[in-house]
Scaffold this active site. Structure first.
Site, mmCIF file in Angstrom:
data_model
loop_
_atom_site.group_PDB
_atom_site.id
_atom_site.type_symbol
_atom_site.label_atom_id
_atom_site.label_comp_id
_atom_site.label_asym_id
_atom_site.label_seq_id
_atom_site.Cartn_x
_atom_site.Cartn_y
_atom_site.Cartn_z
ATOM 1 N N ASP A 2 0.849 -1.187 0.000
ATOM 2 C CA ASP A 2 0.000 0.000 0.000
ATOM 3 C C ASP A 2 0.884 1.235 0.000
ATOM 4 O O ASP A 2 2.082 1.171 0.292
ATOM 5 C CB ASP A 2 -0.914 0.008 1.235
ATOM 6 C CG ASP A 2 -2.111 0.927 1.076
ATOM 7 O OD1 ASP A 2 -2.332 1.421 -0.047
ATOM 8 O OD2 ASP A 2 -2.819 1.169 2.068
ATOM 9 N N GLU A 7 1.599 4.043 -4.050
ATOM 10 C CA GLU A 7 1.117 2.668 -4.167
ATOM 11 C C GLU A 7 2.026 1.844 -5.073
ATOM 12 O O GLU A 7 2.354 0.686 -4.755
ATOM 13 C CB GLU A 7 -0.312 2.681 -4.697
ATOM 14 C CG GLU A 7 -1.332 3.176 -3.676
ATOM 15 C CD GLU A 7 -2.654 3.582 -4.302
ATOM 16 O OE1 GLU A 7 -3.611 3.793 -3.542
ATOM 17 O OE2 GLU A 7 -2.723 3.721 -5.546
ATOM 18 N N ASP A 22 -5.325 -2.746 -2.226
ATOM 19 C CA ASP A 22 -6.640 -2.121 -2.282
ATOM 20 C C ASP A 22 -6.693 -1.002 -3.320
ATOM 21 O O ASP A 22 -7.691 -0.275 -3.386
ATOM 22 C CB ASP A 22 -7.058 -1.592 -0.907
ATOM 23 C CG ASP A 22 -6.088 -0.576 -0.329
ATOM 24 O OD1 ASP A 22 -5.731 0.376 -1.034
ATOM 25 O OD2 ASP A 22 -5.703 -0.720 0.845
ATOM 26 N N ASP A 70 -1.060 -0.779 5.036
ATOM 27 C CA ASP A 70 -1.484 0.603 5.282
ATOM 28 C C ASP A 70 -0.833 1.146 6.546
ATOM 29 O O ASP A 70 -0.384 2.304 6.587
ATOM 30 C CB ASP A 70 -3.008 0.638 5.392
ATOM 31 C CG ASP A 70 -3.531 2.022 5.736
ATOM 32 O OD1 ASP A 70 -3.495 2.897 4.855
ATOM 33 O OD2 ASP A 70 -3.976 2.225 6.887
ATOM 34 N N HIS A 85 -30.326 17.146 -11.568
ATOM 35 C CA HIS A 85 -31.371 18.055 -12.032
ATOM 36 C C HIS A 85 -32.386 18.325 -10.928
ATOM 37 O O HIS A 85 -32.521 17.560 -9.958
ATOM 38 C CB HIS A 85 -32.078 17.455 -13.252
ATOM 39 C CG HIS A 85 -32.760 16.158 -12.965
ATOM 40 N ND1 HIS A 85 -33.981 16.067 -12.328
ATOM 41 C CD2 HIS A 85 -32.382 14.881 -13.200
ATOM 42 C CE1 HIS A 85 -34.332 14.804 -12.193
ATOM 43 N NE2 HIS A 85 -33.378 14.052 -12.716
ATOM 44 N N GLU A 97 -29.767 9.333 -18.238
ATOM 45 C CA GLU A 97 -30.165 8.411 -17.177
ATOM 46 C C GLU A 97 -30.314 7.000 -17.735
ATOM 47 O O GLU A 97 -30.394 6.780 -18.954
ATOM 48 C CB GLU A 97 -31.481 8.890 -16.549
ATOM 49 C CG GLU A 97 -32.023 8.042 -15.404
ATOM 50 C CD GLU A 97 -31.070 7.892 -14.225
ATOM 51 O OE1 GLU A 97 -30.059 7.182 -14.394
ATOM 52 O OE2 GLU A 97 -31.353 8.454 -13.144
#
Length: 408
Positions: free
Chosen positions: A10, A51, A76, A125, A212, A288
């Site tokens: 990581d 990374e 990840d 991490d 919208h 949409e």
């Protein structure tokens, strides 16, 4: 027989770009036993640079243990995993040397890649954060545990410079879970970025995402996609569009306006563009979802009329609504293509993107690397504002989600 290792790697940046570091741990695939770990502060860099540096360091540590090993890399970072697996192109030229360096450590075919959620990559991490914290104190990173006083220093397959440290009991617990281990090990002999200059990726391209305003269908929570009645804004929706326009004009950061071709979005976009003195660009990729036979129906009505189809649709992003509608997977492909084209057309600029619920949620999901089911876990109000920044190395950062403060 060659060893089988798992490399968990990581990297992180506190600022993106900002102070950055990486961490990596090498595990025995069968037992989960940690064999080596490494971490380093690399100066100012982006998340993706850090990374890739963590990947390179982890692979070098594994190579030092056994050059003939088969390695599974778990990270990840969706970007790094997909690029190193060959499924995504490496678009930014400064990422290509890092990917090439990582690919050259082991012979082709010995390394495979898998994406894991962040919570399953805690060890790497933690190491990256330890390295950044140490740099903040003006110290180099040091492993949390010391080598054992006695015992094998170089088990089969390890190099002379590699050290093996048993994990602390508090970390391992009763099971050897890959994301709950602690160890020390070899540091890479070289690194690409070091303390020297890092690529200047420039300012990000920022999408300010405006849903919208309301239509007559919105309060009734009816499916309103790209093949229905194409409703216009209601009086409430027109007021919402004006409120959004005033708020965006006050911020003064919008440099271009792009909209879905559907009427409700074009009306909303026009309200903002007129206030800002900008033209409106129409992009069909931002329309949409096509909800097929469900257009105009409520969720309850769909559940009553098409229960099996609805269940399948909720369970799989590849399932389409009844009557030849559009799956979420198809929408994601279309929206991602529109996103990439807009980023290429407006590099480093702030673009207002006026669109719908599904495209906005999809852009947020892709930016976070979240699974498809996350679409059902976001609230997105009419005329709400969200924002995503896209950096030159392919990284994305969610800046805002569902802000409706301008409507109050």
């Amino acid at each position: 027989m060659p060893h089988r290792f798992v490399v968990e790697a990581d990297g992180g940046s506190r600022g993106n770009p900002g102070p950055a570091g990486y961490g990596a741990v090498v595990l025995d695939e069968e037992t989960g036993q940690p064999l080596a770990q490494t971490a380093e502060f690399i100066g100012t860099a982006t998340n993706n640079v850090a990374e890739y540096q963590g990947l390179i360091a982890g692979l070098r540590a594994a190579y030092a243990l056994d050059p003939a090993a088969h390695v599974l890399v778990r990270m990840d970072s969706k970007l790094v995993v997909e690029q190193m697996s060959g499924r995504w192109k490496i678009k930014h030229p400064d990422m290509r040397p890092l990917a090439a360096e990582a690919a050259a450590i082991f012979p082709a075919g010995q390394v495979s890649y898998a994406w894991v959620p962040r919570e399953r990559n805690k060890h790497a991490d933690r190491l990256a954060n330890e390295a950044m914290d140490a740099a903040g104190r003006g110290e180099p990173w040091r492993p949390a545990t010391a080598p054992p006083a006695a015992g094998p220093a170089n088990p089969p397959g390890t190099g002379a410079g590699a050290s093996v440290v048993p994990a602390p009991d508090a970390d391992l617990g009763a099971s050897a879970a890959p994301d709950a281990t602690g160890a020390t090990g070899a540091r890479p002999a070289t690194r690409t970025m070091g303390w020297g200059p890092v690529p200047d990726l420039g300012p990000p391209t920022t999408f300010v995402l405006l849903r919208h305003g309301e239509t007559a269908l919105t309060p009734q929570k009816r499916f309103s996609g790209s093949t229905g009645s194409d409703p216009e804004l209601s009086p409430v929706g027109l007021r919402q569009a004006e409120h959004a326009a005033a708020a965006l004009a006050a911020r003064g950061t919008i440099e271009a306006v792009v909209t879905s071709p559907l009427r409700r979005c074009r009306q909303t976009a026009r309200a903002v563009a007129d206030r800002l003195g900008l033209d409106v660009q129409v992009d069909a990729g931002l329309r949409e979802t096509d909800f097929g036979a469900w257009e105009g129906l409520t969720f309850a009505e769909v559940r009553e009329r098409y229960p099996a189809d609805l269940t399948t649709w909720l369970d799989s992003p590849k399932a389409a609504p009844t009557g030849g509608g559009e799956s979420f997977a198809a929408v994601a492909h279309r929206v991602a293509a529109a996103r990439d084209a807009l980023i290429e057309r407006h590099p480093g600029r702030t673009v207002l993107v006026v669109t719908h619920v599904t495209p906005i949620k999809t852009l947020v999901r892709l930016a976070l690397g979240a699974p498809p089911e996350s679409l059902f876990r976001m609230e997105l109000s009419a005329a709400s504002l969200s924002a995503v920044a896209y950096f030159g190395d392919g990284n994305a950062s969610l800046r805002l989600l569902n802000d409706t403060s301008h409507l109050r």
